[in-house]
Enzyme design. Structure first.
Site, short mmCIF file in Angstrom:
data_model
loop_
_atom_site.label_atom_id
_atom_site.label_comp_id
_atom_site.label_asym_id
_atom_site.label_seq_id
_atom_site.Cartn_x
_atom_site.Cartn_y
_atom_site.Cartn_z
N GLU A 75 0.84 -1.20 0.00
CA GLU A 75 0.00 0.00 0.00
C GLU A 75 0.88 1.25 0.00
O GLU A 75 2.02 1.22 0.46
CB GLU A 75 -0.86 -0.03 1.28
CG GLU A 75 -1.75 1.19 1.46
CD GLU A 75 -2.71 1.07 2.66
OE1 GLU A 75 -2.59 0.09 3.42
OE2 GLU A 75 -3.55 1.96 2.80
N ASN A 99 -12.60 -1.35 -0.55
CA ASN A 99 -11.74 -1.83 0.53
C ASN A 99 -12.38 -1.43 1.86
O ASN A 99 -12.80 -0.28 2.03
CB ASN A 99 -10.34 -1.19 0.46
CG ASN A 99 -9.50 -1.50 1.69
OD1 ASN A 99 -9.05 -2.63 1.88
ND2 ASN A 99 -9.31 -0.50 2.55
N GLU A 100 -12.47 -2.35 2.76
CA GLU A 100 -12.97 -2.07 4.11
C GLU A 100 -14.15 -1.08 4.09
O GLU A 100 -14.12 -0.05 4.77
CB GLU A 100 -11.84 -1.57 5.01
CG GLU A 100 -10.76 -2.62 5.17
CD GLU A 100 -9.84 -2.44 6.38
OE1 GLU A 100 -9.80 -1.34 6.95
OE2 GLU A 100 -9.16 -3.42 6.74
N TYR A 137 -6.56 -9.56 11.17
CA TYR A 137 -5.26 -9.30 11.82
C TYR A 137 -5.26 -9.93 13.21
O TYR A 137 -6.30 -9.95 13.89
CB TYR A 137 -5.05 -7.79 11.97
CG TYR A 137 -4.73 -7.08 10.66
CD1 TYR A 137 -3.44 -7.10 10.15
CD2 TYR A 137 -5.71 -6.39 9.96
CE1 TYR A 137 -3.13 -6.45 8.96
CE2 TYR A 137 -5.41 -5.74 8.76
CZ TYR A 137 -4.12 -5.77 8.28
OH TYR A 137 -3.82 -5.12 7.10
N GLU A 146 -5.97 -9.14 3.53
CA GLU A 146 -5.09 -8.50 4.51
C GLU A 146 -5.04 -9.42 5.73
O GLU A 146 -6.09 -9.74 6.30
CB GLU A 146 -5.60 -7.11 4.94
CG GLU A 146 -5.45 -6.06 3.86
CD GLU A 146 -5.82 -4.66 4.31
OE1 GLU A 146 -5.65 -4.34 5.51
OE2 GLU A 146 -6.28 -3.88 3.46
N GLN A 174 2.32 -6.17 5.43
CA GLN A 174 2.55 -5.71 4.07
C GLN A 174 4.01 -6.02 3.70
O GLN A 174 4.79 -6.37 4.58
CB GLN A 174 2.30 -4.22 3.97
CG GLN A 174 0.90 -3.83 4.38
CD GLN A 174 0.47 -2.48 3.79
OE1 GLN A 174 1.06 -1.98 2.86
NE2 GLN A 174 -0.60 -1.90 4.35
O1 AHR Z 1 -2.65 -2.59 6.41
C1 AHR Z 1 -2.92 -1.34 6.99
C2 AHR Z 1 -4.39 -0.96 6.92
O2 AHR Z 1 -5.13 -1.91 7.61
C3 AHR Z 1 -5.01 -0.95 5.55
O3 AHR Z 1 -4.83 0.24 4.90
C4 AHR Z 1 -6.46 -1.12 5.86
O4 AHR Z 1 -7.16 -1.71 4.78
C5 AHR Z 1 -6.47 -1.93 7.13
O5 AHR Z 1 -7.29 -1.39 8.08
#
Ligand code: AHR
Length: 485
Positions: A29, A177-178, A246, A298, A349
């Site tokens: 990103e 996205n999100e 995450y 992600e 990332q």
């Molecule tokens: O990976 C960092 C951020 O985490 C990304 O921009 C977003 O999509 C997520 O909340």
């Protein structure tokens, strides 16, 4: 030191699927030090580069056969205008993340540069389209610019003028996205309508594009329920359903942790399996399996920032230890074992950020323990899953395992999830005879927070072993073993 004994059965005769190479994908990103001060050094830089990208990172990504890279965000995508990233005189804009780190977006990396990166690495491209602040027409035009045949539309001619006569190959397009958060704070029902609106336009002229819907976060299964209910009877222009997951420990440090905190993160990472299965149950309940294969676009560990080499200069940069390597190993094992459901995954990332494969500072670059897991696991890509069964009588489970077979060769990957106990493993093959010996690589360290630095880049690297497969194999605490035969 207590040592437990386990028996792992490799069930060769059981029917199973192919592990999509894209499960081993990445996410890059425009945030913090991922591109500027990381991957992108510029074409005129003194730093060795390939078309402006950090040579060492490109070569290492190529070495692990990075199959796909998601770009340009993340949240950055919510405010990205693709026209800013083509041609001469690129504008400097506010980046989505400017509020966090004060950095502006120079747009030096745009569509052409990112596609150069993909080409140099040998990866496919996965673009995240901005449906938060752009119209369907705007996205349609980006697709036209990228995908229309040479010499056809005005936008294809503009692409040619900018140095790329032939269409780019961009198989995957994210529709947002999100969108449950930064991407417009939408409700699932509202997003379902937006998805319909955008997907119809995107798919109509470019049916070859695989469209990926914005799915849920963590354990928000209600999002999946509502979204599927809303689209099941009307929207079939969908080739994937994304999930973000995450292992969050914003209160936790990437480096300073004890055994209990090791366990907490490992437990949280193991939760990926449940998230996959529960989403899949909902999707199957609506008969949408063919349209909504899972794309975990992600994932990774997310700790308190500031532990990386830039000491806080790079937003969200964190050090990556043996614990993160274990999370990588067990997560990839989960994806392999659910290859009938998961068609792509993108670790967040690539560099100088969350769960990253590299840290860099100018020319200096160091591969993290996570990078070495991708290296050890690379032959799983495109291989047929060999189902495994573990006979263990320990709670919680101490092992994470997956196996696959390609061209007559088996790769078995095992993580010893315990950071206290070594373990012993005996292998049994059902339907095959095991060879007497096998080559193996072990990623391990006495110190569970061991990591690689610019000064000591080889603290955690794989070590080659030759194993006698007729005897029990010892895997040290927190060790990751890849066995090939
Ligand atoms: O990976 C960092 C951020 O985490 C990304 O921009 C977003 O999509 C997520 O909340």
């Amino acid at each position: 030191m207590q040592t437990n004994n386990h028996r792992i059965y490799l069930l060769y005769p059981q029917k199973s699927g192919i592990i999509a190479p894209e499960i081993y994908g990445h996410f890059a990103e425009h945030i913090g030090g991922v591109f500027y001060g990381g991957l992108w050094v510029g074409k005129n830089s003194q730093i060795p580069n390939i078309r402006g990208f950090h040579k060492e990172m490109v070569e290492k990504l190529r070495h692990i056969h990075a199959p796909v890279i998601r770009w340009p965000g993340g949240c950055f995508a919510e405010v990205y205008d693709w026209r800013d990233g083509i041609g001469e005189n690129r504008p400097v804009r506010l980046n989505w993340w400017s509020r966090n780190d004060g950095r502006l977006e120079p747009n030096e990396v745009g569509t052409h540069e990112f596609m150069d990166l993909c080409e140099a690495v040998g990866a496919k491209a996965y673009f995240a389209a901005n449906l938060t602040t752009m119209t369907p027409m705007h996205i349609r035009n980006w697709m036209d610019y990228c995908l229309s045949p040479r010499g056809s539309t005005t936008l294809a001619l503009e692409r040619e003028k900018n140095g790329h006569p032939e269409p780019f190959c961009i198989p995957y397009w994210g529709v947002g996205n999100e969108n449950w958060s930064g991407g417009g704070n939408m409700t699932p029902a509202f997003y379902a309508n937006e998805f319909r609106r955008y997907a119809t336009i995107m798919a109509y002229n470019f049916p070859q594009a695989e469209l990926i819907a914005c799915g849920e976060n963590g354990r928000d299964f209600e999002w999946t329920q509502t979204f599927m209910r809303e689209v099941v009877n009307s929207e079939r222009h969908m080739n994937g359903y994304s999930m973000h997951n995450y292992c969050t420990g914003a209160d936790m440090d990437a480096l300073g942790f004890d055994e209990a905190q090791w366990d907490r993160v490992i437990d949280s990472a193991c939760g990926m399996e449940e998230v996959i299965c529960r989403n899949w149950n909902i999707i199957s309940g609506y008969g949408m399996q063919k349209h909504a294969a899972l794309v975990v676009d992600e994932w990774g560990c997310w700790y308190r920032e500031g532990s990386g080499p830039s000491e806080g200069r790079n937003l969200f940069e964190q050090q990556s230890t043996l614990r993160d390597a274990m999370v990588t190993a067990l997560t990839l094992n989960i994806f392999n074992n659910h290859c009938d459901k998961v068609k792509m995954a993108n670790v967040a990332q690539v560099c100088n950020n969350l769960h990253c494969l590299f840290h860099s500072d100018g020319e200096r670059c160091v591969a993290t323990p996570t990078y070495y897991v991708y290296d050890l696991y690379q032959e799983h890509q495109g291989a047929r899953l060999v189902p495994t069964m573990i006979a263990e009588n320990i709670e919680p489970a101490q092992l994470s395992v997956s196996a696959s077979e390609k061209d007559g060769k088996t790769l078995l990957t095992i993580g010893n999830l315990s950071c206290i106990h070594d373990t012993q493993v005996t292998l049994e093959a059902v339907g095959r005879t095991l060879p007497a010996a096998a080559e193996a690589y072990l990623l391990a360290h006495e110190n569970i927070s061991a990591h690689n630095t610019f000064e000591q880049p080889e603290t955690v690297v794989p070590v080659k072993r030759v194993l006698d497969l007729q005897r029990a194999i010892t895997i040290p605490k927190a060790g990751i073993l890849a066995v090939r035969f």
